[in-house]
Motif scaffolding. Structure first.
Motif, mmCIF file in Angstrom:
data_model
loop_
_atom_site.group_PDB
_atom_site.id
_atom_site.type_symbol
_atom_site.label_atom_id
_atom_site.label_comp_id
_atom_site.label_asym_id
_atom_site.label_seq_id
_atom_site.Cartn_x
_atom_site.Cartn_y
_atom_site.Cartn_z
ATOM 1 N N ARG A 1 0.839 -1.191 0.000
ATOM 2 C CA ARG A 1 0.000 0.000 0.000
ATOM 3 C C ARG A 1 0.879 1.247 0.000
ATOM 4 O O ARG A 1 1.805 1.356 0.792
ATOM 5 C CB ARG A 1 -0.900 0.014 1.238
ATOM 6 C CG ARG A 1 -1.776 -1.222 1.389
ATOM 7 C CD ARG A 1 -2.830 -1.297 0.307
ATOM 8 N NE ARG A 1 -3.681 -2.462 0.473
ATOM 9 C CZ ARG A 1 -4.652 -2.796 -0.368
ATOM 10 N NH1 ARG A 1 -4.897 -2.054 -1.428
ATOM 11 N NH2 ARG A 1 -5.387 -3.874 -0.157
ATOM 12 N N THR B 1 0.984 5.722 -0.447
ATOM 13 C CA THR B 1 0.232 6.960 -0.518
ATOM 14 C C THR B 1 0.137 7.392 -1.981
ATOM 15 O O THR B 1 0.956 6.987 -2.816
ATOM 16 C CB THR B 1 0.904 8.075 0.294
ATOM 17 O OG1 THR B 1 2.166 8.414 -0.325
ATOM 18 C CG2 THR B 1 1.126 7.645 1.740
ATOM 19 N N ASP B 2 -0.826 8.222 -2.292
ATOM 20 C CA ASP B 2 -0.990 8.689 -3.681
ATOM 21 C C ASP B 2 0.250 9.425 -4.164
ATOM 22 O O ASP B 2 0.683 9.252 -5.315
ATOM 23 C CB ASP B 2 -2.213 9.607 -3.783
ATOM 24 C CG ASP B 2 -3.518 8.857 -3.609
ATOM 25 O OD1 ASP B 2 -3.498 7.613 -3.707
ATOM 26 O OD2 ASP B 2 -4.544 9.518 -3.360
ATOM 27 N N ASP B 3 0.849 10.253 -3.300
ATOM 28 C CA ASP B 3 2.032 11.015 -3.690
ATOM 29 C C ASP B 3 3.209 10.089 -3.965
ATOM 30 O O ASP B 3 3.908 10.228 -4.983
ATOM 31 C CB ASP B 3 2.401 12.016 -2.588
ATOM 32 C CG ASP B 3 3.686 12.774 -2.906
ATOM 33 O OD1 ASP B 3 3.674 13.585 -3.849
ATOM 34 O OD2 ASP B 3 4.709 12.544 -2.223
ATOM 35 N N ARG C 1 3.108 6.913 -4.721
ATOM 36 C CA ARG C 1 2.794 6.096 -5.896
ATOM 37 C C ARG C 1 3.073 6.866 -7.184
ATOM 38 O O ARG C 1 3.630 6.318 -8.133
ATOM 39 C CB ARG C 1 1.326 5.677 -5.819
ATOM 40 C CG ARG C 1 0.903 4.619 -6.820
ATOM 41 C CD ARG C 1 -0.558 4.265 -6.576
ATOM 42 N NE ARG C 1 -1.033 3.269 -7.492
ATOM 43 C CZ ARG C 1 -0.912 1.956 -7.318
ATOM 44 N NH1 ARG C 1 -0.293 1.503 -6.246
ATOM 45 N NH2 ARG C 1 -1.380 1.109 -8.203
ATOM 46 N N TYR C 2 2.694 8.143 -7.211
ATOM 47 C CA TYR C 2 2.943 8.953 -8.411
ATOM 48 C C TYR C 2 4.438 9.156 -8.626
ATOM 49 O O TYR C 2 4.934 9.086 -9.764
ATOM 50 C CB TYR C 2 2.228 10.297 -8.291
ATOM 51 C CG TYR C 2 2.507 11.239 -9.441
ATOM 52 C CD1 TYR C 2 2.264 10.861 -10.762
ATOM 53 C CD2 TYR C 2 3.029 12.504 -9.206
ATOM 54 C CE1 TYR C 2 2.520 11.717 -11.817
ATOM 55 C CE2 TYR C 2 3.293 13.373 -10.258
ATOM 56 C CZ TYR C 2 3.040 12.981 -11.558
ATOM 57 O OH TYR C 2 3.315 13.838 -12.596
ATOM 58 N N ARG D 1 0.803 9.531 -14.422
ATOM 59 C CA ARG D 1 -0.481 9.625 -13.709
ATOM 60 C C ARG D 1 -1.373 8.439 -14.062
ATOM 61 O O ARG D 1 -2.076 7.892 -13.200
ATOM 62 C CB ARG D 1 -1.173 10.945 -14.037
ATOM 63 C CG ARG D 1 -0.466 12.151 -13.456
ATOM 64 C CD ARG D 1 -1.303 13.408 -13.523
ATOM 65 N NE ARG D 1 -0.527 14.560 -13.077
ATOM 66 C CZ ARG D 1 -0.245 14.847 -11.802
ATOM 67 N NH1 ARG D 1 -0.688 14.053 -10.850
ATOM 68 N NH2 ARG D 1 0.469 15.911 -11.494
ATOM 69 N N ALA E 1 0.104 5.412 -12.231
ATOM 70 C CA ALA E 1 -0.178 5.500 -10.797
ATOM 71 C C ALA E 1 -1.617 5.105 -10.500
ATOM 72 O O ALA E 1 -1.919 4.516 -9.460
ATOM 73 C CB ALA E 1 0.107 6.915 -10.294
ATOM 74 N N ASP E 2 -2.506 5.403 -11.421
ATOM 75 C CA ASP E 2 -3.925 5.112 -11.229
ATOM 76 C C ASP E 2 -4.227 3.629 -11.383
ATOM 77 O O ASP E 2 -4.967 3.041 -10.584
ATOM 78 C CB ASP E 2 -4.743 5.924 -12.229
ATOM 79 C CG ASP E 2 -6.244 5.764 -12.034
ATOM 80 O OD1 ASP E 2 -6.669 5.637 -10.867
ATOM 81 O OD2 ASP E 2 -6.976 5.771 -13.029
#
Length: 256
Positions: free
Chosen positions: A70, A72-74, A76-77, A236, A239-240
Motif C-alpha cells: 500500500r 500513498t498517492d504522492d 505512488r505517483y 499519472r 499511478a492510477d
C-alpha cells in the motif's frame, strides 16, 4: 529481469485496463518467482476448499492485488514517474522493447523495489560508445525523471549492488577499463574486481567515470525534458491503474 507468470486467465471488472484475459494477471504477477505464485495458489486452494467452491480467476487477481504494498498517492505517483522515465528511455533512446511497467511491490518478500519495467534489450545494434552511453542513460532515466518533475530524487536509485546507480557506474567503469573506449590506455584490460578497487583509490579514473555518468544523465535529461508532458501524463495513468502492458505504454506515448 523477472519472468512473467504463466497459465492464468480471469474475468476482470476493471474497465480501465483493456487487456486480454491472460495479460492482467501476468502483469500483476511481474517480478514474482514461480515459488511465490505456487504459494499463492496453494493458499487459495486451502481457502476455497474451506468455502467448498473452486478457485476462480477473480480469486487469483484479488490475492495478487492484496499482496501489493500500500502506497500513498504522492509516493505512488513519484514511483510511477521513475518507472515511466525508464520506459521512455528504453523506447526513445532505442535500447530495448518494453513489455510491462508496474508500480507497487509484493509483500511476499521476493520483490525489493516498489516499481519495475519489464523490457528486452536490443541485441542487434552495434555495441559502440554511443550505444553504451544510451544504455547508461536509460539506467539513469528513472532518477532523472524525478529531477525533471519534482526537482529532487528519492533514495531508491541507489543503495544496493543491483540499483540503477550501481549498474550505471559499473557500465561506465567497464567503458574505461574493459571495453576499449577510454581515451587513457584504451588497450589495457582490467578485471571487474580490480577495476572496482581501482575506482576507490584512483581519482583520475573516478573523474573519468563520473564524467561519463554526467554525459549519460544529460542525455536522459534532455530527452525527458523535451517529453515532460508525456512523462507526467503516462505516470499519472500508471499511478492510477498500477500495471501497464508494453502495448498500452506505446499507445499512451504516441497519444501524449
Amino acid at each position: 529481469m523477472s519472468e512473467y507468470a504463466n497459465g492464468f486467465s480471469h474475468h476482470s471488472t476493471d474497465q480501465k485496463l483493456h487487456l486480454a484475459p491472460l495479460s492482467r494477471l501476468a502483469l500483476l504477477a511481474c517480478g514474482r518467482t514461480g515459488a511465490d505464485i505456487e504459494r499463492l495458489v496453494r493458499e487459495l486452494r486451502q481457502k476455497t476448499r474451506r468455502e467448498q467452491r473452486p478457485i476462480t480467476w477473480a480469486d487469483i487477481e484479488t490475492a495478487l492485488m492484496a499482496s501489493r504494498i500500500r502506497l500513498t498517492d504522492d509516493h505512488r505517483y513519484r514511483l510511477a514517474v521513475h518507472e515511466v522515465g525508464h520506459a521512455m528511455a528504453y523506447t526513445l533512446l532505442e535500447t530495448g522493447t518494453v513489455y510491462a511497467v508496474t508500480v507497487g511491490g509484493s509483500l511476499n518478500g521476493s520483490i525489493q523495489s516498489f516499481g519495475q519495467v519489464e523490457f528486452t534489450p536490443f541485441h542487434d545494434r552495434p555495441q559502440n560508445d554511443d550505444w553504451l552511453m544510451r544504455t547508461c542513460a536509460a539506467s539513469l532515466a528513472g532518477r532523472t525523471a524525478e529531477q525533471v518533475v519534482f526537482g529532487e530524487t528519492l533514495a531508491g536509485s541507489g543503495g544496493d549492488p543491483n540499483s540503477d546507480l550501481a549498474r550505471a557506474t559499473r557500465l561506465m567503469l567497464a567503458a574505461e577499463t574493459q571495453l576499449g573506449f577510454s581515451d587513457v590506455n584504451p588497450l589495457i584490460y582490467v578485471s571487474p574486481e580490480q577495476a572496482q578497487q581501482q575506482l576507490l583509490y584512483d581519482a583520475e579514473l573516478r573523474n573519468r567515470v563520473d564524467a561519463r555518468l554526467k554525459r549519460a544523465e544529460a542525455m536522459a535529461m534532455e530527452m525527458l525534458t523535451r517529453h515532460k508532458t508525456a512523462l507526467t501524463a503516462i505516470a499519472r495513468q500508471l499511478a492510477d491503474i498500477g500495471v501497464m502492458s508494453g502495448e498500452e505504454f506505446q499507445k499512451a506515448l504516441a497519444l501524449a
